[in-house]
Scaffold this motif. Structure first.
Motif, mmCIF file in Angstrom:
data_model
loop_
_atom_site.group_PDB
_atom_site.id
_atom_site.type_symbol
_atom_site.label_atom_id
_atom_site.label_comp_id
_atom_site.label_asym_id
_atom_site.label_seq_id
_atom_site.Cartn_x
_atom_site.Cartn_y
_atom_site.Cartn_z
ATOM 1 N N HIS A 128 -107.321 39.324 60.543
ATOM 2 C CA HIS A 128 -106.204 40.371 60.088
ATOM 3 C C HIS A 128 -106.659 41.378 59.409
ATOM 4 N N SER A 129 -106.107 42.575 59.553
ATOM 5 C CA SER A 129 -106.546 43.726 58.779
ATOM 6 C C SER A 129 -105.218 44.454 58.430
ATOM 7 N N ALA A 130 -105.049 44.568 57.013
ATOM 8 C CA ALA A 130 -103.698 45.389 56.525
ATOM 9 C C ALA A 130 -103.675 46.866 56.834
ATOM 10 N N GLY A 131 -105.152 47.252 57.018
ATOM 11 C CA GLY A 131 -105.549 48.785 57.229
ATOM 12 C C GLY A 131 -105.557 49.556 55.858
ATOM 13 N N ARG A 132 -105.249 50.721 56.087
ATOM 14 C CA ARG A 132 -105.504 51.893 55.177
ATOM 15 C C ARG A 132 -104.186 52.744 55.341
ATOM 16 N N ILE A 133 -103.778 53.688 54.136
ATOM 17 C CA ILE A 133 -102.924 54.858 54.085
ATOM 18 C C ILE A 133 -103.586 56.000 53.388
ATOM 19 N N GLN A 134 -103.699 57.022 53.927
ATOM 20 C CA GLN A 134 -104.326 58.242 53.239
ATOM 21 C C GLN A 134 -105.442 57.995 52.582
ATOM 22 N N GLY A 135 -106.391 57.167 53.137
ATOM 23 C CA GLY A 135 -107.731 56.654 52.514
ATOM 24 C C GLY A 135 -107.385 55.405 51.262
ATOM 25 N N HIS A 136 -106.384 55.034 51.116
ATOM 26 C CA HIS A 136 -106.066 54.119 50.223
ATOM 27 C C HIS A 136 -105.924 52.683 51.078
ATOM 28 N N SER B 283 -98.160 58.478 44.395
ATOM 29 C CA SER B 283 -98.085 58.554 46.052
ATOM 30 C C SER B 283 -97.095 59.512 46.468
ATOM 31 N N ALA B 284 -97.058 60.713 45.672
ATOM 32 C CA ALA B 284 -96.150 61.661 46.000
ATOM 33 C C ALA B 284 -96.665 62.560 47.295
ATOM 34 N N ASN B 285 -97.767 62.456 47.597
ATOM 35 C CA ASN B 285 -98.588 63.419 48.587
ATOM 36 C C ASN B 285 -98.389 62.661 50.049
ATOM 37 N N ILE C 108 -90.094 58.377 42.524
ATOM 38 C CA ILE C 108 -89.258 57.965 41.456
ATOM 39 C C ILE C 108 -89.942 59.073 40.301
ATOM 40 N N GLY C 109 -89.214 60.280 40.084
ATOM 41 C CA GLY C 109 -89.873 61.178 39.130
ATOM 42 C C GLY C 109 -90.041 60.901 37.930
ATOM 43 N N GLY C 110 -91.335 61.291 37.625
ATOM 44 C CA GLY C 110 -91.730 60.815 36.289
ATOM 45 C C GLY C 110 -92.010 59.382 35.914
ATOM 46 N N TYR C 111 -92.254 58.649 37.012
ATOM 47 C CA TYR C 111 -92.596 57.222 37.192
ATOM 48 C C TYR C 111 -94.016 57.279 37.802
ATOM 49 N N ASN C 112 -94.997 56.427 36.922
ATOM 50 C CA ASN C 112 -96.297 56.122 37.394
ATOM 51 C C ASN C 112 -96.962 54.956 37.299
ATOM 52 N N ASP C 113 -96.587 54.027 38.236
ATOM 53 C CA ASP C 113 -97.248 52.487 37.930
ATOM 54 C C ASP C 113 -98.529 52.333 37.994
ATOM 55 N N TRP D 177 -93.569 49.280 47.538
ATOM 56 C CA TRP D 177 -94.365 50.186 46.879
ATOM 57 C C TRP D 177 -93.985 51.616 47.427
ATOM 58 N N ALA D 178 -93.304 51.719 48.676
ATOM 59 C CA ALA D 178 -92.922 53.014 49.416
ATOM 60 C C ALA D 178 -91.464 53.037 49.077
ATOM 61 N N HIS D 179 -90.793 52.456 48.172
ATOM 62 C CA HIS D 179 -89.401 52.692 48.055
ATOM 63 C C HIS D 179 -89.115 53.540 46.698
ATOM 64 N N GLY D 180 -88.269 54.471 46.873
ATOM 65 C CA GLY D 180 -87.954 55.373 45.501
ATOM 66 C C GLY D 180 -86.452 55.823 45.313
ATOM 67 N N THR D 181 -85.624 55.121 46.062
ATOM 68 C CA THR D 181 -84.433 55.594 46.040
ATOM 69 C C THR D 181 -83.163 54.461 45.417
ATOM 70 N N ILE D 182 -82.256 55.141 44.936
ATOM 71 C CA ILE D 182 -81.408 54.101 44.255
ATOM 72 C C ILE D 182 -81.083 52.911 45.346
ATOM 73 N N THR D 183 -80.666 53.292 46.344
ATOM 74 C CA THR D 183 -80.288 52.199 47.514
ATOM 75 C C THR D 183 -81.215 51.341 47.719
#
Length: 695
Positions: free
Chosen positions: A486-494, A588-590, A596-601, A663-669
């Motif tokens: 199994h491979s989970a793969g890559r996203i934008q080089g990550h 991950s903004a790109n 989430i503006g101004g937040y960096n984990d 990791w891909a979720h950033g809305t209040i909902t």
């Protein structure tokens, strides 16, 4: 002149066919002439043969090789199979090549070998013959039936012949009851000869003589009656106990150390008149006994007292009153005495839960478990039992002068089982699971809550079944134990495929099959029913691993002791506090639309599991990192007034529920813990954690 050649030839052929008379020669003359022509010249033949023989000898002498043969044993008969051979002393002349040689000697096996003669001048050969085995005859003279051991192996009883013994050194042990063991080493030369060993066995006893006054006393050796004095007897070597007894006299006793062959004498053994004896019993038994203050032992007991003198006998036993008795006996007199001890009673108050339990004292059932009874001041066995409860059995020791209270609370089988349960367990794949005993809570969200969706209806739920839930989401490394490729793969080089990161790109079916695989590794009953490599149902009674139910996940993620239900993983307000979890942040903004503006984990995609603080139940990443598959089919439930008990979700459906943000979720909902997503196919932001019922 012309010659007619053709006619001339015809005439010549005609002339050649004319018959010409022949001269008659007698047959015997013909034979005589033939014999005369083949007559043998004998001198010439003899000279030719001699010359040929001389030439052969010269050729043999010029080409033959001198060989020297040594043998072991030296005096061996040697036979060489060769047409041309000449012996010179201990050497032989042989033509080069292979020859057959046979060797023989008395006492040895015959030997046949190939003798290869080379082209060198002087050649030596050595041959060793193997010795024939011999035999050994073992005798023990007039004694027969002694066991013979050769190098520790039994070979029979004397007289015995041990055959087929190769030459060598052997240890011989000879054993016969009543005689000292005989050990000897022998050197056997074999050679087909019989060797003799005649061993002399020495007695293992000694003569011991006894005389006594008076005579006709009985002699016992090690409590075995031998005879009456005076007598001489054979006693085996070693340590023994000898006693001389006669009615009316004190017993004479000695420890004998007997050495084989060394005689001993015990002359004039004088027996003293016997003391008077008392045979004492008590009710109950096992009472301590003293005579004139000297401890004698426990009843029943036999002891001596001084004749014609009053002896005071005292008895003591815990829980009973002391007792005393006096005796005065003549010399040699014996008296049987039985004394009954009076019990010293102590009042005991028993308090037992549950009240309808049964109470047993020393195996006897009492009328009621909660009671007051009197018992002797000694140790007693108490047993309290009831169906469905664990029996309590222990010893109690009432003390004189005090009212004793005994309290017993029986534990139910379920209670004991619960106490024995491990709060933390580990799987064979390395996950850690924690035990939870949930209760009642309300799932869903109020319609007035910002970001709330229509599928988040409020519903009261009671979770009565205790369950284990893993502290972390299943990692890539743990999942690859099940599916190595199994491979989970890559996203934008990550990379999403690092071993400590949560596994992604697995379908709900993949997650359920992983749970069944893990159950099989630990010989647990599979929770999910499979058919043709597809999950087709569940077994709610199974003890195997599974996905958390949606109700379990909601309880574990949102409830807090004596506090309102959590709205977000970090609290009740946006934005998240620093390092609250792995969400869609500025890193991950790109490649993510809403962050989430101004937040960096610090993690553009997934993070190693457990990188952020756990919730109040010790569970990591209940919000953030990856969203999680849960057990239930997806539907939009209508709120019910009744309380749902241990719900497992709809019985069928097209999609499955996904809970929690990633990791891909950033809305209040999406960030709210009441958010409900659904699907069935693999996604790069969805993983899972595991659970199992306690029972």
């Amino acid at each position: 002149m012309t010659v007619d050649t053709k006619h001339t030839h015809d005439r010549q052929r005609t002339a050649s066919r004319q018959i010409t008379p022949a001269k008659f020669i007698p047959q015997e003359n013909l034979l005589g002439n033939r014999q005369g022509r083949w007559r043998i010249n004998r001198p010439l033949v003899l000279i030719s043969a001699a010359l040929l023989l001389i030439a052969s000898i010269v050729f043999f002498l010029l080409t033959a090789k001198a060989i020297h043969i040594e043998t072991e044993p030296a005096q061996s008969d040697i036979t060489i199979a060769s047409r041309l051979m000449f012996k010179l002393g201990t050497s032989y002349l042989l033509l080069p090549g292979e020859h057959k040689i046979a060797l023989a000697a008395p006492g040895y096996y015959d030997l046949e070998e190939s003798l290869v003669v080379g082209s060198k001048g002087q050649q030596k050969f050595f041959f060793q013959l193997d010795k024939l085995p011999g035999s050994l005859k073992v005798e023990t003279g007039a004694l027969t039936g002694a066991e013979v051991l050769l190098d520790g192996e039994r070979k029979g009883k004397t007289p015995v012949v041990i055959n087929a013994l190769p030459a060598g050194r052997y240890k011989i042990d000879i054993l016969l009851e009543g005689y000292l063991p005989h050990t000897e080493e022998v050197d056997l030369k074999g050679l087909g000869k019989e060797n003799h060993l005649k061993a002399e066995l020495l007695p293992a006893w000694a003569e011991v003589s006894f005389t006594s006054r008076p005579e006709n006393a009985e002699l016992y050796v090690d409590d075995t009656l031998i005879g009456q004095t005076p007598l001489t007897t054979n006693i085996m070597q070693g340590q023994h106990t000898a006693s001389v007894r006669r009615r009316g006299y004190k017993q004479w006793q000695r420890t004998l150390k007997v050495t084989a062959g060394e005689a001993q004498r015990f002359d004039e053994i004088t027996l003293a008149p016997a003391d008077a004896t008392v045979v004492l019993q008590s009710k109950p038994s096992a009472a301590s006994v003293t005579v004139d203050g000297n401890y004698q032992g426990l009843t029943p007991i036999e002891f001596a007292v001084t004749p014609d003198t009053t002896a005071r006998i005292s008895l003591f036993k815990q829980g009973y009153k002391p007792a005393a008795h006096t005796v005065k006996l003549a010399s040699g007199e014996q008296k049987h005495v039985t004394i009954t001890l009076a019990a010293r009673l102590v009042e005991i108050v028993f308090s037992v839960e549950p009240a309808d339990a049964e109470l047993y004292i020393n195996g006897k059932r009492q009328a009621a478990a909660n009671t007051r009874i009197q018992l002797p001041a000694r140790q007693h066995n108490m047993e309290v039992k009831r169906d469905g409860y664990v029996t309590v059995s222990k010893n109690i020791s009432p003390h004189s002068g005090l009212v004793q209270h005994v309290r017993v609370r029986l534990k139910s089988l379920q209670e004991v089982k619960r106490e024995s349960v491990q709060p933390i367990i580990k799987t064979s794949a390395g996950q850690t699971l924690k035990l939870f005993r949930p209760g009642e809570f309300t799932a869903g969200a109020s319609r007035r809550e910002p970001g709330r969706q229509a599928n988040e209806t409020l519903q009261k739920i009671r979770l009565g079944r205790a369950f284990y839930m893993s502290l972390h989401e299943v990692t890539n490394a743990q999942y690859k134990l099940f599916k190595p490729g199994h491979s989970a793969g890559r996203i934008q080089g990550h990379s999403l495929d690092q071993g400590s990161h949560p596994v992604t790109r697995v379908s709900w079916q993949d997650a359920a099959k992983y749970c069944n695989w893990l159950s099989r590794q630990e010989k647990l009953t599979s929770f999910y029913e499979e058919s043709n490599s597809k999950i087709v149902g569940i077994n709610p009674a199974a003890d195997g691993y599974r996905l958390p139910t949606e109700a379990e996940w909601a309880w574990a993620a949102r409830t807090r002791a004596d506090k309102p239900m959590l709205k977000f993983p970090w609290g009740g307000q946006m934005p998240p506090t620093e390092k609250s979890g792995n969400f869609a942040d500025t890193s991950s903004a790109n490649f993510i639309g809403k962050i989430i503006g101004g937040y960096n984990d610090g993690f553009p995609v997934t993070a190693p599991v457990g990188s952020f603080m756990a919730n109040d139940k010790g569970l990591f990443d209940m919000g953030g990192n990856v969203a999680e598959w849960v057990n239930d089919f997806y539907d939009i439930a209508v709120s019910q007034k009744t309380v749902l008990r241990d719900p497992l979700g709809p019985k069928s459906g097209e999609f499955y529920v996904i809970r929690g943000s990633g990791w891909a979720h950033g809305t209040i909902t999406e960030l709210r813990l009441s958010y409900r997503d659904y699907g069935s196919e693999p996604r790069d932001d969805v993983g899972f954690r595991i659970a199992r019922f306690l029972e």
